[in-house]
Design an enzyme around this catalytic site. Sequence first.
Site, PDB file in Angstrom:
ATOM      1  CG  ASP A   1      11.602  96.362  21.772  1.00 33.20           C
ATOM      2  OD1 ASP A   1      11.440  97.564  22.105  1.00 33.20           O
ATOM      3  OD2 ASP A   1      12.384  95.579  22.346  1.00 33.20           O
TER       4      ASP A   1
ATOM      5  CG  ASN B   1       4.205  98.633  15.124  1.00 31.04           C
ATOM      6  OD1 ASN B   1       4.012  99.820  15.311  1.00 31.04           O
ATOM      7  ND2 ASN B   1       5.335  98.027  15.439  1.00 31.04           N
ATOM      8  CD  GLU B   2       8.155 100.429  14.209  1.00 30.92           C
ATOM      9  OE1 GLU B   2       8.708  99.430  14.663  1.00 30.92           O
ATOM     10  OE2 GLU B   2       8.416 101.577  14.581  1.00 30.92           O
TER      11      GLU B   2
ATOM     12  CG  ASN C   1       6.002 103.879  14.961  1.00 32.26           C
ATOM     13  OD1 ASN C   1       5.067 104.651  15.147  1.00 32.26           O
ATOM     14  ND2 ASN C   1       5.886 102.569  15.077  1.00 32.26           N
TER      15      ASN C   1
ATOM     16  CE1 TYR D   1      14.780 102.671  18.893  1.00 37.18           C
ATOM     17  CE2 TYR D   1      16.838 101.557  19.320  1.00 37.18           C
ATOM     18  CZ  TYR D   1      15.509 101.712  19.559  1.00 37.18           C
ATOM     19  OH  TYR D   1      14.867 100.917  20.477  1.00 37.18           O
TER      20      TYR D   1
ATOM     21  CD  GLU E   1       6.550 102.616  18.229  1.00 39.01           C
ATOM     22  OE1 GLU E   1       7.796 102.581  18.302  1.00 39.01           O
ATOM     23  OE2 GLU E   1       5.864 101.615  17.945  1.00 39.01           O
TER      24      GLU E   1
ATOM     25  CD1 TRP F   1       8.596 102.999  22.524  1.00 39.99           C
ATOM     26  CD2 TRP F   1       6.474 102.668  21.911  1.00 39.99           C
ATOM     27  NE1 TRP F   1       8.368 101.653  22.528  1.00 39.99           N
ATOM     28  CE2 TRP F   1       7.067 101.415  22.186  1.00 39.99           C
ATOM     29  CE3 TRP F   1       5.144 102.682  21.518  1.00 39.99           C
ATOM     30  CZ2 TRP F   1       6.388 100.209  22.059  1.00 39.99           C
ATOM     31  CZ3 TRP F   1       4.444 101.505  21.406  1.00 39.99           C
ATOM     32  CH2 TRP F   1       5.071 100.272  21.657  1.00 39.99           C
TER      33      TRP F   1
ATOM     34  CE  LYS G   1      13.394 103.841  22.607  1.00 37.26           C
ATOM     35  NZ  LYS G   1      13.780 102.410  22.735  1.00 37.26           N
TER      36      LYS G   1
HETATM   37  C1  LIG Z   1      12.007 101.373  15.027  1.00 35.79           C
HETATM   38  C2  LIG Z   1      12.020 100.580  16.247  1.00 35.79           C
HETATM   39  C3  LIG Z   1      10.736  99.831  16.561  1.00 35.79           C
HETATM   40  N1  LIG Z   1       9.788 100.519  17.448  1.00 35.79           N
HETATM   41  C4  LIG Z   1       8.755  99.525  17.742  1.00 35.79           C
HETATM   42  C5  LIG Z   1       8.469  99.285  19.211  1.00 35.79           C
HETATM   43  O1  LIG Z   1       7.832  98.034  19.385  1.00 35.79           O
HETATM   44  C6  LIG Z   1       9.770  99.323  19.997  1.00 35.79           C
HETATM   45  O2  LIG Z   1       9.520  99.023  21.381  1.00 35.79           O
HETATM   46  C7  LIG Z   1      10.327 100.738  19.900  1.00 35.79           C
HETATM   47  C8  LIG Z   1      11.629 100.815  20.680  1.00 35.79           C
HETATM   48  O3  LIG Z   1      12.637 100.318  20.176  1.00 35.79           O
HETATM   49  O4  LIG Z   1      11.579 101.330  21.810  1.00 35.79           O
HETATM   50  C9  LIG Z   1      10.559 101.154  18.487  1.00 35.79           C
END
Ligand SMILES: CCCN1C[C@@H](O)[C@H](O)[C@@H](C(=O)O)C1
Length: 598
Positions: free
Chosen positions: A165, A415-416, A470, A476, A510, A555, A574
């Site tokens: 993202d 990361n994730e 995160n 979401y 996050e 975040w 954000k």
């Molecule tokens: C779970 C969503 C992934 N997370 C990673 C980050 O890179 C994104 O910018 C952030 C978002 O969706 O704002 C959330």
Amino acid sequence: MESALYPIQNKYRFNTLMNGTWQFETDPNSVGLDEGWNKELPDPEEMPVPGTFAELTTKRDRKYYTGDFWYQKDFFIPSFLKKKELYIRFGSVTHRAKVFINGHEVGQHEGGFLPFQVKISNYINYDQTNRVTVLVNNELSEKAIPCGTEEILDNGQKLAQPYFDFFNYSGIMRNVWLLALPQSQITNFKLNYQLANNKATITYNIEANNNAEFKVTLFDNQKEVACATSKNTSSLTIKNPHLWSPNDPYSYKIKIEMLEDGKTVDEYTDKIGIRTVKIVNDKILLNNHPIYLKGFGKHEDFNVLGKAVNESIIKRDYECMKWIGANCFRSSHYPYAEEWYQYADKYGFLIIDEVPAVGLNRSITNFLNVTNSNQSHFFASKTVPELKKVHEQEIKEMIDRDQRHPSVIAWSLFNEPESTTQESYDYFKDIFAFARKLDPQNRPYTGTLVMGSGPKVDKLHPLCDFVCLNRYYGWYVAGGPEIVNAKKMLEDELDGWQNLKLNKPFVFTEFGADTLSSSHRLPDEMWSQEYQNEYYQMYFDIFKKYPFICGELVWNFADFKTSEGIMRVGGNDKGIFTRDREPKDIAFTLKKRWQQLN
Ligand SMILES: CCCN1C[C@@H](O)[C@H](O)[C@@H](C(=O)O)C1
């Protein structure tokens, strides 16, 4: 090719920046190598370096250009440099580069967020104009990091499809130096600190391109406080060390002289901060005192610059972080330009340094699948062995580059990613074992767990020295009026982690809500400033109940550019600050909270 030492000037070493206007040309059919573009670009245009073409153009096909593209610059080398070894050092080239000098290939590099240098001495014409040409490629795949894929549009153009993202900015986005170094030279040095009985023992290990002796001297405010002459490794001890910490980022100066037959042939000086970082039970200790991390997930991102380094942005970001009372940020989702770490050392900020292992799943909404059978089984694919090799290379380059910064307190190796399959555990077990051999200071290793990778299903937290979550309950999932359910979802998950009795620290790396700085709503609604405040207050009220939470990195520091999409209004909103670094209402809430939190 690796280049861990930041360029400095002294009587043995000279450098000059090659920033400015370069020639640039896209190569959509990849004909450049066959047509001799490594010698002469056929129809170039001006392109600033550092910079990224995607932020400068007014044309969509150029903004989203995916494939090969070329940079070229002429430079003069006087014959008095003949005694030196000459290199060109790139702070980074994104995502991969092949470098030519006067048409001859002199090196290549994979990875868009770490430095490399190419030796050019053998291809230089002295007292003449010379030419450097760089073939760059910005395509994404599952064989490199960050991960993604690409599609071919109906008009035949390639389009990168990131699994992450943030906008896939590319090009030469960091500083470029011409280096004139001694034939025999120091190439890196690693330091480790032991504190005991009010003494600090500094163990050093010097890497060089020749066998030699080394004289290592430590200065405190210009006064010599310790000195040793040895082969590559030995140690210095000082009494009553003035330790480095966020509240007192005190630095010493270290000078390393490389001696051949008793004669100094090279010298490297640097500032060092003596401090220790370790995990004890569910606490993170800095100099044996527990710390609480307050700050951000960030991006290198700004209008017109894209991800290009700019010290005015770096300075402004640090001023904003000082103003708000932060003490930490994660270099999400890639190692930042070296200048970020130099400022952090100086200003007393803590950095969780992250390798670009983002998108190791098959969708940025992977978290919607992580707890069901729709998982992509990313780590079962046949390209994983190639991915692991690149992942390890970039971990090594990140740690080699950043291991001396006192500001760096931990390494984030992912990361994730997909993190609930046996194959994901098998992959990262090897990655962590590889990484743990590289840091002389043995800082903690971690990675961030995607929403859904909770206590019942996550496979990766046993590898982590502290657990990074995160989480987006209230955004979401369970957003808007359902935020009343989000509170319970967060508490249930934290209770689940607590019941595992891991006795490890947890850091929220996050949590956040997209917010338009123009939006005020009563009662509050998603995207309004009021909702962002309600969202964070919910998390902070819950954090109080879990003593193993040792950090809150919101975040994101600022709004930032992403690919276009139905969930993005000009990018990700954000931010606590807008993209041009002005505060949203939440910034004042965080300032009040963080200045009271010790
Ligand atoms: C779970 C969503 C992934 N997370 C990673 C980050 O890179 C994104 O910018 C952030 C978002 O969706 O704002 C959330």
